[in-house]
Design a protein around this motif. Structure first.
Motif, PDB file in Angstrom:
ATOM      1  N   PRO A   2       0.834  -1.212   0.000  1.00 41.64           N
ATOM      2  CA  PRO A   2       0.000   0.000   0.000  1.00 41.64           C
ATOM      3  C   PRO A   2       0.869   1.263   0.000  1.00 41.64           C
ATOM      4  O   PRO A   2       2.006   1.249   0.469  1.00 41.64           O
ATOM      5  CB  PRO A   2      -0.795  -0.098   1.301  1.00 41.64           C
ATOM      6  N   SER A   3       0.308   2.322  -0.485  1.00 43.99           N
ATOM      7  CA  SER A   3       1.046   3.593  -0.517  1.00 43.99           C
ATOM      8  C   SER A   3       1.254   4.121   0.900  1.00 43.99           C
ATOM      9  O   SER A   3       0.609   3.678   1.856  1.00 43.99           O
ATOM     10  CB  SER A   3       0.284   4.627  -1.349  1.00 43.99           C
ATOM     11  N   TYR A   4       2.139   5.083   1.012  1.00 46.53           N
ATOM     12  CA  TYR A   4       2.447   5.700   2.307  1.00 46.53           C
ATOM     13  C   TYR A   4       1.182   6.278   2.936  1.00 46.53           C
ATOM     14  O   TYR A   4       0.897   6.052   4.114  1.00 46.53           O
ATOM     15  CB  TYR A   4       3.501   6.779   2.098  1.00 46.53           C
ATOM     16  N   GLU A   5       0.391   6.996   2.146  1.00 49.90           N
ATOM     17  CA  GLU A   5      -0.838   7.607   2.654  1.00 49.90           C
ATOM     18  C   GLU A   5      -1.838   6.552   3.125  1.00 49.90           C
ATOM     19  O   GLU A   5      -2.494   6.716   4.156  1.00 49.90           O
ATOM     20  CB  GLU A   5      -1.477   8.501   1.582  1.00 49.90           C
ATOM     21  N   GLU A   6      -1.939   5.463   2.386  1.00 52.07           N
ATOM     22  CA  GLU A   6      -2.851   4.378   2.785  1.00 52.07           C
ATOM     23  C   GLU A   6      -2.404   3.730   4.091  1.00 52.07           C
ATOM     24  O   GLU A   6      -3.229   3.422   4.961  1.00 52.07           O
ATOM     25  CB  GLU A   6      -2.936   3.329   1.677  1.00 52.07           C
ATOM     26  N   ARG A   7      -1.102   3.540   4.246  1.00 51.35           N
ATOM     27  CA  ARG A   7      -0.589   2.956   5.497  1.00 51.35           C
ATOM     28  C   ARG A   7      -0.828   3.899   6.670  1.00 51.35           C
ATOM     29  O   ARG A   7      -1.175   3.457   7.772  1.00 51.35           O
ATOM     30  CB  ARG A   7       0.895   2.628   5.365  1.00 51.35           C
ATOM     31  N   ARG A   9      -3.279   6.041   6.976  1.00 52.05           N
ATOM     32  CA  ARG A   9      -4.700   5.944   7.306  1.00 52.05           C
ATOM     33  C   ARG A   9      -5.002   4.649   8.052  1.00 52.05           C
ATOM     34  O   ARG A   9      -5.735   4.638   9.034  1.00 52.05           O
ATOM     35  CB  ARG A   9      -5.554   6.042   6.045  1.00 52.05           C
ATOM     36  N   HIS A  10      -4.412   3.555   7.590  1.00 49.70           N
ATOM     37  CA  HIS A  10      -4.660   2.256   8.217  1.00 49.70           C
ATOM     38  C   HIS A  10      -4.238   2.252   9.691  1.00 49.70           C
ATOM     39  O   HIS A  10      -4.951   1.736  10.548  1.00 49.70           O
ATOM     40  CB  HIS A  10      -3.928   1.149   7.455  1.00 49.70           C
ATOM     41  N   LYS A  12      -3.794   4.943  11.475  1.00 46.83           N
ATOM     42  CA  LYS A  12      -4.287   6.187  12.090  1.00 46.83           C
ATOM     43  C   LYS A  12      -3.137   7.043  12.601  1.00 46.83           C
ATOM     44  O   LYS A  12      -3.098   7.472  13.750  1.00 46.83           O
ATOM     45  CB  LYS A  12      -5.274   5.871  13.215  1.00 46.83           C
ATOM     46  N   LYS A  15       1.578  12.217   9.132  1.00 46.64           N
ATOM     47  CA  LYS A  15       2.819  12.144   8.370  1.00 46.64           C
ATOM     48  C   LYS A  15       4.016  12.386   9.279  1.00 46.64           C
ATOM     49  O   LYS A  15       3.928  13.110  10.267  1.00 46.64           O
ATOM     50  CB  LYS A  15       2.836  13.191   7.257  1.00 46.64           C
TER      51      LYS A  15
END
Length: 74
Positions: A2-7, A9-10, A12, A15
């Protein structure tokens, strides 16, 4: 993977750059409130409280004092 942003979010999480900024602000707060014993750093911080902020982005509420290095020291 998964992308950095998805991880983020996962799990919580915010950045890394945002977490570093927050930790920098927390450290400055602790230094300013004598919760960290760091006299050499405290002596380099100059706090300013302007009477009225006309354009808040144009003012800095604190600054760091640095010695000017001569060419022989560089």
């Amino acid at each position: 993977m998964p992308s950095y942003e998805e991880r983020l979010r996962h799990f919580k999480m915010s950045k890394l750059s945002d977490r570093r900024k927050l930790l920098d602000l927390m450290f400055l707060y602790n230094v300013a409130n004598n919760r960290v014993d760091y006299p050499s750093l405290i002596s380099k911080i100059s706090f300013r409280a302007p009477f009225k902020l006309r354009r808040p982005s144009a003012y800095s509420l604190f600054s760091l004092k640095f010695k000017q290095l001569s060419k022989s020291n560089v």
